[in-house]
Write a protein that holds these residues in place. Structure first.
Motif, mmCIF file in Angstrom:
data_model
loop_
_atom_site.group_PDB
_atom_site.id
_atom_site.type_symbol
_atom_site.label_atom_id
_atom_site.label_comp_id
_atom_site.label_asym_id
_atom_site.label_seq_id
_atom_site.Cartn_x
_atom_site.Cartn_y
_atom_site.Cartn_z
ATOM 1 N N TYR A 123 0.540 -1.777 -0.039
ATOM 2 C CA TYR A 123 -0.069 -0.281 -0.298
ATOM 3 C C TYR A 123 1.039 1.146 0.143
ATOM 4 O O TYR A 123 0.183 2.168 -1.016
ATOM 5 C CB TYR A 123 -1.200 -0.363 1.625
ATOM 6 N N GLU A 124 1.834 1.685 0.591
ATOM 7 C CA GLU A 124 2.499 2.721 1.108
ATOM 8 C C GLU A 124 3.569 2.348 -0.585
ATOM 9 O O GLU A 124 3.733 3.989 -1.003
ATOM 10 C CB GLU A 124 3.510 2.115 1.625
ATOM 11 N N ALA A 125 3.843 1.753 -1.236
ATOM 12 C CA ALA A 125 4.233 1.818 -2.214
ATOM 13 C C ALA A 125 3.671 2.057 -3.631
ATOM 14 O O ALA A 125 4.345 2.611 -4.399
ATOM 15 C CB ALA A 125 4.900 0.359 -2.805
ATOM 16 N N LEU A 126 2.542 1.900 -3.321
ATOM 17 C CA LEU A 126 1.363 2.452 -4.562
ATOM 18 C C LEU A 126 0.484 4.306 -4.121
ATOM 19 O O LEU A 126 0.739 4.701 -5.276
ATOM 20 C CB LEU A 126 -0.146 1.708 -3.880
ATOM 21 N N VAL A 127 1.199 4.697 -2.795
ATOM 22 C CA VAL A 127 0.868 6.058 -3.116
ATOM 23 C C VAL A 127 1.316 6.947 -3.663
ATOM 24 O O VAL A 127 0.364 8.268 -4.168
ATOM 25 C CB VAL A 127 1.243 5.852 -1.519
ATOM 26 N N PRO A 128 2.656 6.947 -4.115
ATOM 27 C CA PRO A 128 3.020 8.118 -4.912
ATOM 28 C C PRO A 128 2.070 8.160 -6.271
ATOM 29 O O PRO A 128 1.925 8.784 -6.916
ATOM 30 C CB PRO A 128 4.740 7.190 -5.162
ATOM 31 N N TYR A 129 1.455 6.841 -6.551
ATOM 32 C CA TYR A 129 1.040 6.268 -7.991
ATOM 33 C C TYR A 129 0.077 6.971 -8.128
ATOM 34 O O TYR A 129 -1.179 7.399 -9.360
ATOM 35 C CB TYR A 129 1.783 5.274 -8.708
ATOM 36 N N PHE A 130 -1.056 6.757 -6.838
ATOM 37 C CA PHE A 130 -2.367 6.739 -6.675
ATOM 38 C C PHE A 130 -2.522 7.833 -5.933
ATOM 39 O O PHE A 130 -3.366 7.683 -5.432
ATOM 40 C CB PHE A 130 -3.034 5.469 -6.178
ATOM 41 N N SER A 131 -1.694 8.729 -5.298
ATOM 42 C CA SER A 131 -3.042 10.041 -4.710
ATOM 43 C C SER A 131 -1.556 11.508 -5.174
ATOM 44 O O SER A 131 -1.265 11.063 -5.855
ATOM 45 C CB SER A 131 -2.286 10.226 -3.838
ATOM 46 N N THR A 132 -2.250 12.627 -5.583
ATOM 47 C CA THR A 132 -2.601 13.561 -5.488
ATOM 48 C C THR A 132 -2.460 15.007 -4.458
ATOM 49 O O THR A 132 -3.637 14.495 -3.653
ATOM 50 C CB THR A 132 -3.157 14.199 -6.884
ATOM 51 N N ALA A 133 -2.103 15.531 -4.969
ATOM 52 C CA ALA A 133 -1.836 16.919 -3.607
ATOM 53 C C ALA A 133 -3.781 17.656 -3.416
ATOM 54 O O ALA A 133 -3.653 17.947 -2.596
ATOM 55 C CB ALA A 133 -1.088 17.851 -3.888
#
Length: 522
Positions: A123-133
């Motif tokens: 889940y932590e590895a997917l955060v940069p790809y599936f989230s925006t500010a």
């Protein structure tokens, strides 16, 4: 020639058996649910009876008499008490139900500590790809809850993920190839390398399903496949990719396996095949398998550029027009094949104009198998002679109408040597051996639906017929029977499929049919 359909028992028997098994399994489950109380009480009575026998066996002989007197007294009292027998039966049934309950410890709900740690890491590895500010309620945040993003998951005995459903935000560009490829590469690395993963993107529901594929069977030996004329089995694939199975024999056993069937002939949309791979990946094995299947209904001409004698077992066999391993023989054979294609076209055209059926010799399939033609290209340039690939233009362009099929096998590092005619007309493609997704896509014209692995058995790869889907492929084991490293079982399987030897090896060149000019002159 009209293609005869397969017998109904062969084409639909497997589906009927599968439906029958499913109905029987459903009926058994329903009966188990209805009879569950009776089954529980029966199991409890059996356990009570076993406990009574053990108690009686453990009781000393001098105390068995008082024990019997006590049991008889209890039975007498119960019989004399109002509603005693009924209460006794109820008590016995209650005790039997308690003793017959399922004592299997329930499976733990949710993942254990190691599995939770693996899911949290993913889940932590997917955060940069599936989230925006700009997302006011992000589904993926550092330190967030993974259970909202992963609604379903399964693990194997080693603790690695085998099935995972991932929810992702709607703004993720799942319709673009590069973002999807980055996610698939990340999931492959985090879930465990060395396995093939199937990624199913649900763009409407914003869900990605990751599933580990079972390895394809590698113990399928060469044998007579139940196919119609004009159908050739390239290999075998996953059950979910095709809607057909073939009955195969494994010694004394028999089971149904889904095949990748390539259709050739006049009605084929992909009449020619290109096989690409590295040495030792099974390209020659696939060509031998195709040759054995083609000899059942037609003739074959083999041109071998590798010079390793991989096709010596076919020399002089009935239906084998020639096995050429030299430049001069390759040029003569391919020149004859070009003239033969033209002769077939002229004869068929004259027959149609006269309102007659084309001659039988124009409808009998002719297969031209070339293994590593790039080797002859280098020799021809050195000697200043004609490139043998230039003689393939007529069979490639007009082969479908003349029942001529061309199969070319080449290595990755020599693809740039293949002529434009070969690359343009071989729309059926096979890639064997380890190769990156980009390299597979460059040959097949589409990326594979699974993640390629670095270590694969011989004959393992991907196949694509024209503009169809990409299939995982495992070529049936068809080794050279004259190779000392071949097992006795595989050697005998190939020898049983070989037609009888009718022509001596030295007389093969002389046995070729006359050129087209001589046939027309007659």
């Amino acid at each position: 020639m009209a293609r005869r359909p397969l017998p109904r028992i062969l084409s639909t028997g497997s589906a009927q058996i599968a439906r029958s098994r499913e109905l029987a399994r459903t009926a058994a489950d329903s009966a188990t649910d209805v009879l569950h109380p009776l089954i529980t009480i029966t199991r409890g009575l059996r356990r009570l009876a076993s406990a009574g026998r053990r108690k009686w066996a453990e009781t000393p002989k001098d105390r068995r008499g008082p024990l019997l007197f006590l049991a008889a007294s209890v039975i007498l009292v119960v019989a004399l008490v109002p509603y005693g027998p009924l209460l006794a039966v109820i008590a016995l049934m209650a005790a039997a139900a308690w003793q017959g309950r399922d004592r299997t410890p329930p499976d733990p709900e949710g993942p254990d500590e190691s599995q939770t740690q693996r899911l949290q890491s993913l889940y932590e590895a997917l955060v940069p790809y599936f989230s925006t500010a700009e997302d006011p309620a992000p589904l993926y945040v550092h330190g967030g809850e993974w259970d909202k993003a992963f609604p379903a998951y399964e693990f194997d005995d080693s603790g690695r993920i085998t099935h995972l459903v991932i929810r992702y935000p709607a703004y993720f560009p799942d319709g673009e190839a590069e973002p999807r490829a980055r996610i698939e590469q990340l999931l492959t690395a985090k879930s465990g390398r060395g396995r093939e993963y199937l990624f199913a993107w649900d763009e409407e529901g914003n869900e990605l399903t990751v599933r580990v594929l079972a390895p394809l069977p590698t113990d399928i030996a060469a044998q007579h496949f139940v196919t119609a004329p004009g159908e050739t089995v390239l290999g075998f694939t996953d059950p979910s990719r095709v809607q057909r199975t073939l009955p195969l024999t494994y010694g004394e056993e028999q089971r149904d396996v889904p095949p990748v069937v390539w259709r050739t002939g006049v009605r084929s949309t992909e009449p020619h095949l290109l096989v690409v791979g590295q040495p030792g990946t099974g390209t020659s094995t696939l060509l031998r398998s195709l040759a054995l299947q083609a000899l059942r209904h037609g003739d074959i001409l083999i041109v071998e550029g590798g010079g390793t004698g991989e096709y010596a077992c076919l020399t002089g066999r009935d239906g084998v027009l020639g096995v050429e391993a030299g430049l001069a023989g390759a040029l003569a054979s391919l020149e004859w094949a070009a003239h033969e294609t033209e002769r077939r076209l002229i004869a068929a055209n004259h027959a149609r104009q006269a309102g007659r059926t084309p001659p039988d010799d124009t409808r009998r399939p002719l297969w031209i198998l070339l293994d590593r033609p790039s080797a002859f290209t280098h020799l021809a340039q050195t000697d200043g002679r004609q490139d043998p690939q230039s003689l393939l233009q007529v069979p490639l362009r007009h082969g479908r109408a003349a029942s001529v099929t061309v199969v070319v096998a080449e290595q990755f590092d020599c693809l740039d040597v293949l002529s434009d005619a070969v690359l343009q007309h071989t729309r059926a493609r096979v890639v064997l051996g380890p190769a990156s997704a980009g390299r597979v896509a460059s040959v097949l014209g589409a990326p594979p639906h699974t993640t390629p692995v670095d270590q694969v058995p011989p004959g393992r790869g991907y196949a694509r017929l024209g503009s169809g889907p990409v299939h995982r492929l495992q070529v049936p084991a068809t080794p050279d029977p004259y190779d000392d490293a071949t097992s006795d079982t595989d050697r005998q399987a190939v020898l049983d499929l070989l037609p009888p030897r009718t022509t001596e090896a030295d007389a093969e060149t002389a046995s070729l049919p006359v050129p087209m000019e001589a046939a027309v002159a007659e």
